[in-house]
Motif scaffolding. Structure first.
Motif, mmCIF file in Angstrom:
data_model
loop_
_atom_site.group_PDB
_atom_site.id
_atom_site.type_symbol
_atom_site.label_atom_id
_atom_site.label_comp_id
_atom_site.label_asym_id
_atom_site.label_seq_id
_atom_site.Cartn_x
_atom_site.Cartn_y
_atom_site.Cartn_z
ATOM 1 N N PHE A 80 15.474 56.604 41.943
ATOM 2 C CA PHE A 80 15.583 55.429 42.768
ATOM 3 C C PHE A 80 15.288 54.023 41.991
ATOM 4 O O PHE A 80 15.484 52.836 42.876
ATOM 5 N N SER A 81 14.731 53.994 40.884
ATOM 6 C CA SER A 81 14.354 52.764 40.263
ATOM 7 C C SER A 81 15.316 51.934 39.694
ATOM 8 O O SER A 81 16.627 52.270 39.574
ATOM 9 N N VAL A 82 15.167 50.842 39.265
ATOM 10 C CA VAL A 82 16.139 49.753 38.780
ATOM 11 C C VAL A 82 17.119 50.421 37.474
ATOM 12 O O VAL A 82 18.099 50.303 37.285
ATOM 13 N N THR A 83 16.035 51.247 36.870
ATOM 14 C CA THR A 83 16.730 51.796 35.510
ATOM 15 C C THR A 83 17.620 52.687 35.844
ATOM 16 O O THR A 83 18.225 53.303 34.787
ATOM 17 N N THR A 84 17.929 53.096 36.979
ATOM 18 C CA THR A 84 19.038 54.007 37.346
ATOM 19 C C THR A 84 20.444 53.464 37.214
ATOM 20 O O THR A 84 21.454 53.947 36.856
ATOM 21 N N ALA A 85 20.264 52.210 37.234
ATOM 22 C CA ALA A 85 21.416 51.339 36.954
ATOM 23 C C ALA A 85 21.390 50.355 35.704
ATOM 24 O O ALA A 85 22.421 49.954 35.235
ATOM 25 N N ILE A 86 20.289 50.122 35.198
ATOM 26 C CA ILE A 86 19.926 49.154 34.081
ATOM 27 C C ILE A 86 19.139 50.011 33.076
ATOM 28 O O ILE A 86 17.813 50.345 33.423
#
Length: 185
Positions: free
Chosen positions: A29-35
């Motif tokens: 669920f962290s931003v590093t899932t997309a970035i």
């Protein structure tokens, strides 16, 4: 491969053009899932209450343009089978969990104009993924999120945060990316 639109020819991207981010994101669920975890700072943004998608998206693009030297941008449109990918017959590149994207080398004006309706909200035009040729920032909206993630420099995130029409907030790379007041579908 090249495609035509608006009286011009546009280059379709390949796996090599997104190789710097393919396979570099994390699950969860962290931003590093997309970035991918390669940026100095991370954030999310979504339209604030009472602000229309066109106004919000124009503000996002204007801020990114002001922080980015003149250069091409890569625009990625996720092919869900039900939403506009702008060039329906173009080859796809695979990102994230083998999701197919049409990747086109264009620019900020095309990011605002090409898509007709966004898959997450029905309104808006922004691509699901976009970044400048120098890879100084990456904007990515996963298909099931109602917000957009960004990785960039502190200066870019500061500019986005200053603009109330953008509604950006900082997020640590290990924090849950879901903005306060929003929910996951």
């Amino acid at each position: 491969m090249d495609v035509s639109k608006d009286g011009r020819t546009w280059r379709i991207g390949t796996a090599g053009d997104v190789g710097w981010l393919a396979g570099r994101t994390t699950q969860g669920f962290s931003v590093t899932t997309a970035i991918p975890p390669v940026f100095e700072a991370y954030g999310t943004f979504h339209p604030p209450a009472g602000v229309g998608f066109d106004t919000h998206e124009r503000a996002v693009i204007d801020e990114l343009v002001s922080c980015t030297p003149d250069q091409p941008w890569w625009l990625g449109f996720l092919d869900t089978g039900a939403h506009d990918v702008v060039f329906p017959y173009a080859p796809r590149v695979s990102l994230y969990w083998d999701w197919p994207y049409v990747l086109v080398e264009a620019g900020p004006e095309q990011a605002l104009a090409w898509r007709v309706g966004h898959m997450r909200d029905g309104d808006g035009a922004l691509p699901d993924l976009f970044f400048p040729a120098d890879r100084s920032w990456l904007v990515s909206a996963l298909w099931d999120d109602t917000w957009t993630d960004i990785g960039a420099s502190v200066a870019v995130l500061t500019a986005l945060r200053r603009n109330p029409l953008v509604n950006a907030r900082l997020v640590g790379p290990d924090e849950d990316a879901c903005p306060p007041g929003l929910t996951r579908d």
